[in-house]
Write a protein that holds these residues in place. Structure first.
Motif, PDB file in Angstrom:
ATOM      1  N   LEU A 353      19.694 -20.698  -0.279  1.00  0.00           N
ATOM      2  CA  LEU A 353      18.860 -19.593   0.201  1.00  0.00           C
ATOM      3  C   LEU A 353      17.481 -20.101   0.627  1.00  0.00           C
ATOM      4  O   LEU A 353      16.913 -19.628   1.635  1.00  0.00           O
ATOM      5  N   GLU A 354      16.936 -21.065  -0.080  1.00  0.00           N
ATOM      6  CA  GLU A 354      15.649 -21.628   0.282  1.00  0.00           C
ATOM      7  C   GLU A 354      15.728 -22.373   1.611  1.00  0.00           C
ATOM      8  O   GLU A 354      14.810 -22.320   2.444  1.00  0.00           O
ATOM      9  N   GLU A 355      16.872 -23.088   1.818  1.00  0.00           N
ATOM     10  CA  GLU A 355      17.065 -23.793   3.078  1.00  0.00           C
ATOM     11  C   GLU A 355      17.091 -22.827   4.244  1.00  0.00           C
ATOM     12  O   GLU A 355      16.471 -23.061   5.298  1.00  0.00           O
ATOM     13  N   ARG A 356      17.795 -21.731   4.112  1.00  0.00           N
ATOM     14  CA  ARG A 356      17.857 -20.714   5.167  1.00  0.00           C
ATOM     15  C   ARG A 356      16.473 -20.121   5.407  1.00  0.00           C
ATOM     16  O   ARG A 356      16.100 -19.855   6.552  1.00  0.00           O
ATOM     17  N   PHE A 357      15.688 -19.920   4.310  1.00  0.00           N
ATOM     18  CA  PHE A 357      14.342 -19.353   4.437  1.00  0.00           C
ATOM     19  C   PHE A 357      13.442 -20.282   5.260  1.00  0.00           C
ATOM     20  O   PHE A 357      12.636 -19.836   6.089  1.00  0.00           O
ATOM     21  N   ARG A 358      13.633 -21.617   5.072  1.00  0.00           N
ATOM     22  CA  ARG A 358      12.815 -22.557   5.819  1.00  0.00           C
ATOM     23  C   ARG A 358      13.193 -22.586   7.289  1.00  0.00           C
ATOM     24  O   ARG A 358      12.348 -22.759   8.169  1.00  0.00           O
ATOM     25  N   GLN A 359      14.498 -22.417   7.576  1.00  0.00           N
ATOM     26  CA  GLN A 359      14.959 -22.468   8.958  1.00  0.00           C
ATOM     27  C   GLN A 359      14.737 -21.160   9.702  1.00  0.00           C
ATOM     28  O   GLN A 359      14.311 -21.156  10.873  1.00  0.00           O
ATOM     29  N   GLY A 367      19.165  -5.605   0.234  1.00  0.00           N
ATOM     30  CA  GLY A 367      18.168  -4.565   0.461  1.00  0.00           C
ATOM     31  C   GLY A 367      16.752  -5.023   0.205  1.00  0.00           C
ATOM     32  O   GLY A 367      15.818  -4.214   0.284  1.00  0.00           O
ATOM     33  N   LEU A 368      16.547  -6.293  -0.153  1.00  0.00           N
ATOM     34  CA  LEU A 368      15.218  -6.824  -0.421  1.00  0.00           C
ATOM     35  C   LEU A 368      14.952  -8.015   0.494  1.00  0.00           C
ATOM     36  O   LEU A 368      15.869  -8.755   0.874  1.00  0.00           O
ATOM     37  N   ARG A 369      13.697  -8.215   0.870  1.00  0.00           N
ATOM     38  CA  ARG A 369      13.336  -9.432   1.569  1.00  0.00           C
ATOM     39  C   ARG A 369      13.444 -10.595   0.598  1.00  0.00           C
ATOM     40  O   ARG A 369      13.114 -10.481  -0.572  1.00  0.00           O
ATOM     41  N   TYR A 370      13.882 -11.739   1.146  1.00  0.00           N
ATOM     42  CA  TYR A 370      14.137 -12.877   0.273  1.00  0.00           C
ATOM     43  C   TYR A 370      12.867 -13.329  -0.442  1.00  0.00           C
ATOM     44  O   TYR A 370      12.923 -13.750  -1.605  1.00  0.00           O
TER      45      TYR A 370
END
Length: 563
Positions: A353-359, A367-370
């Motif tokens: 999930l952190e990798e996707r957040f960086r990309q 229903g929540l922002r990461y």
């Protein structure tokens, strides 16, 4: 002739004035405006004596002051040794004596007012002495009398052959007699009884009353009848107005035997003549006693019935609590098992999930922002795990509280652990009542021998009672533990800032079924059961309370030997 009349008008007043002065008695001047000196015995209670403050007191003193008041006279009361007072009367230093026995032997020297009292003379002797029937029995005996007193005068006049030993006061005569000196003391009956009781002379008693009542009156030197008439008139006024009776009852009423009235005689005769009345009274009394006993037994049976009902309720409650606790423990166990797994899964997925957040930047998940999700989800999982752990702990405490007590009183119990467990058990009740709970748990307390579950039950009851006593959430509760090295006791103090307990209820606070909260569901068993448990542990439970200031309960349990 005119010259003679003029001469008489000029010189007659000067000639008559000395003659008139010679006709007026000296005592008349004292009565007209001067101070009348009244003498008396300084140690003749209860008639006249010097009190502990050094002031004249007694029946004669109060009577003299009352006469002076109603007659408008100014008096000075002097009390001293009796023979000195008699001598002072003869020399004119004293105008009148406020109490002297009237007798023929004194008639040539004194004049008397109407008697204000009656004096009975008695012979006192040590216990076991043969009674004295008449004066002849005193022949050849050592007899103590007051110097200058009536009995001294009488024995000197009759010369019966007794050896006379004069002393200053009645109490001197009685003390010498009590100490084993001489054979008898011839003194006034009432003063003798008064002084014997006052000074604890328990080994002397009256052994004969040789004289009938003798008049006791005011006395003046013969010829000084003007002062005497004023005191006689004042005495009459006091008797007619009832004031004399009040003075008499104050000093003499409790000492003189009260006469039997005709009314009492008739009453006693009626009771004796009507034995049936006594029988009926006895039957009525027995009937009332039986009714009271039946009512008492009925109340006891009702109380026992209430106790059985309450015991049955408590047993049913224990079964119910055990069942509910089992049902709650099952889902709680699943939560405690699964929540760590869920947290582990989240940590595993967090890297992707952190990798996707960086990309891609911030994105939506569940229903929540990461950016919010990664902060909140670990906290939510931790809170759920803590909550489940707390549920498990409360259920265990509840099971321990409701479990039927079958253990012996042989456990080694740490009071601080018991207090912490009790606080966890009633945490919800505390939160609803107050946010101000302070615990001062002393370190290193020795253990006590007993049953941890039952001691915990006591602590729970005390905390709940403290909560119920608080008038508003701003008031608090303080729990303190400690150790008394002198008594070798472990202590628990539960203090609340509540409404307090009325003084009349404090002694009944631990009685079974006594409660001031009946209307809110109170049963009155909590403190009674607690007191019984503490007694089983050979401890004490003391309540201190003031209305409006709160209550403190002090529980003391004996420390375990060698702990």
């Amino acid at each position: 002739m005119a010259y003679l009349l003029s001469y008489m008008r000029r010189f007659l007043p000067a000639l008559l004035l000395p003659a008139l002065l010679l006709l007026v008695p000296c005592s008349g001047w004292a009565a007209a405006g001067g101070t009348i000196v009244v003498g008396g015995d300084h140690n003749y209670p209860p008639y006249e004596f010097i009190d502990k403050d050094g002031h004249p007191a007694g029946f004669n003193v109060d009577l003299t002051r009352a006469i002076a008041e109603v007659m408008g006279m100014t008096v000075e009361i002097r009390l001293g040794r009796w023979e000195e007072m008699r001598r002072a009367l003869q020399t004119g230093e004293v105008d009148i004596l406020q109490g002297m026995v009237q007798a023929d032997v004194r008639a040539k020297d004194y004049e008397f007012s109407p008697p204000h009292s009656i004096i009975n003379q008695s012979v006192f002797a040590r216990r076991g002495t043969k009674p004295v029937r008449d004066l002849n029995d005193l022949k050849g005996k050592d007899v103590l009398v007051q110097n200058g007193g009536m009995m001294h005068d009488y024995l000197l006049e009759k010369n019966i052959g007794a050896r006379i030993f004069p002393v200053d006061t009645h109490v001197d005569a009685l003390r010498q007699l009590a100490a084993g000196k001489h054979d008898y003391a011839l003194v006034g009956n009432l003063p003798g009884l008064y002084l014997s009781r006052e000074f604890g002379l328990s080994n002397i008693v009256p052994v004969g009353r040789l004289f009938a009542g003798q008049p006791y009156a005011y006395a003046v030197k013969r010829g000084n009848d003007q002062i005497l008439s004023q005191f006689s008139e004042g005495l009459t006024i006091l008797k007619n107005t009832g004031r004399y009776e009040k003075i008499h009852d104050k000093w003499l009423g409790a000492l003189e035997p009260s006469p039997v009235s005709w009314r009492k005689i008739v009453t006693y005769a009626a009771i004796t003549a009507l034995p049936l009345l006594l029988l009926l009274s006895a039957i009525g009394y027995i009937n009332r006693t039986l009714k009271k006993e039946i009512a008492h037994r009925t109340r006891e049976m009702q109380l026992q019935q209430q106790q059985l009902i309450q015991a049955d309720k408590m047993a049913s409650l224990g079964i119910l609590v055990s069942g509910i606790a089992h049902e709650i423990n099952n889902p709680t166990g699943l939560l405690l098992y699964n929540l760590p797994v869920l947290k582990k899964i989240f940590r595993s997925a967090e890297e992707h999930l952190e990798e996707r957040f960086r990309q891609e930047g911030d994105f939506m998940i569940g229903g929540l922002r990461y950016s919010q999700f990664r902060e909140d989800i670990p906290l939510l999982i931790d809170e759920m795990q803590d909550g489940a752990t707390r549920i498990k702990r409360i259920v265990e405490d509840l099971k321990d509280f409701a479990r039927k007590d079958t253990s012996e009183m042989d456990q080694s119990v740490l009071l601080n652990d018991v207090v912490r467990a009790a606080l966890r058990l009633v945490d919800n009740s505390i939160r609803k009542t107050t946010g101000n709970v302070v615990t001062n748990l002393a370190d290193g307390l020795p253990a006590v021998r007993g049953n941890a579950q039952r001691i915990e039950q006591v602590v729970v009851n005390l905390i709940l009672n403290a909560c119920q006593a608080l008038p508003d959430p701003s008031k608090g509760i303080v729990l303190t533990t400690g150790y008394d090295p002198e008594r070798k006791e472990v202590l628990l103090l539960v203090r609340d800032e509540g409404v307090g307990i009325p003084k009349e209820d404090l002694s009944r606070i631990a009685d079974p079924f006594f409660t001031t909260k009946r209307e809110t569901g109170g049963t009155g068993l909590g403190l009674s059961v607690s007191a019984s448990i503490i007694k089983e542990h050979e401890g004490t439970m003391i309540f201190e309370s003031r209305p409006g200031e709160g209550t403190t309960v002090r529980v003391a349990l004996p420390a375990l030997q060698g702990a």
